[in-house]
Design a protein around this motif. Structure first.
Motif, PDB file in Angstrom:
ATOM      1  N   SER A   1      59.544  45.289   3.024  1.00  0.00           N
ATOM      2  CA  SER A   1      60.475  44.489   3.807  1.00  0.00           C
ATOM      3  C   SER A   1      61.269  43.529   2.920  1.00  0.00           C
ATOM      4  CB  SER A   1      59.707  43.700   4.876  1.00  0.00           C
ATOM      5  OG  SER A   1      60.588  42.879   5.605  1.00  0.00           O
ATOM      6  N   ASN A   2      60.585  42.882   1.992  1.00  0.00           N
ATOM      7  CA  ASN A   2      61.265  41.959   1.079  1.00  0.00           C
ATOM      8  C   ASN A   2      62.271  42.678   0.184  1.00  0.00           C
ATOM      9  OD1 ASN A   2      59.998  39.638   2.004  1.00  0.00           O
ATOM     10  ND2 ASN A   2      58.330  39.786   0.533  1.00  0.00           N
TER      11      ASN A   2
ATOM     12  N   SER B   1      65.333  43.696   2.399  1.00  0.00           N
ATOM     13  CA  SER B   1      66.156  42.572   2.852  1.00  0.00           C
ATOM     14  C   SER B   1      66.873  41.881   1.700  1.00  0.00           C
ATOM     15  CB  SER B   1      65.295  41.559   3.596  1.00  0.00           C
ATOM     16  OG  SER B   1      64.413  40.918   2.691  1.00  0.00           O
TER      17      SER B   1
ATOM     18  N   ARG C   1      65.383  39.863  -0.402  1.00  0.00           N
ATOM     19  CA  ARG C   1      64.688  38.625  -0.768  1.00  0.00           C
ATOM     20  C   ARG C   1      64.054  38.736  -2.152  1.00  0.00           C
ATOM     21  NH1 ARG C   1      63.533  38.548   4.896  1.00  0.00           N
ATOM     22  NH2 ARG C   1      61.682  39.808   4.596  1.00  0.00           N
TER      23      ARG C   1
END
Length: 56
Positions: free
Chosen positions: A27-28, A31, A33
């Protein structure tokens, strides 16, 4: 990464299992991040049969 994963019909948790990492890491990366390390980029390139310089 998300484009390739979706194109392959793989969920984040499935990709995390394949790459032996947490879904949070996936997910990081997706995204923006956190940037994936080169080891992950090379593993993704092999998994999805694309060049390692594909824009992840």
């Amino acid at each position: 990464m998300k484009y390739l994963r979706n194109r392959a019909g793989i969920q984040q948790d499935e990709l995390a299992h394949i790459l032996q990492m947490s879904r949070t890491n996936i997910s990081n990366y997706e995204s923006g991040r956190v940037s994936p390390p080169s080891t992950v980029i090379f593993a993704l390139a092999e998994l999805f049969s694309v060049s390692a310089d594909f824009p992840y």
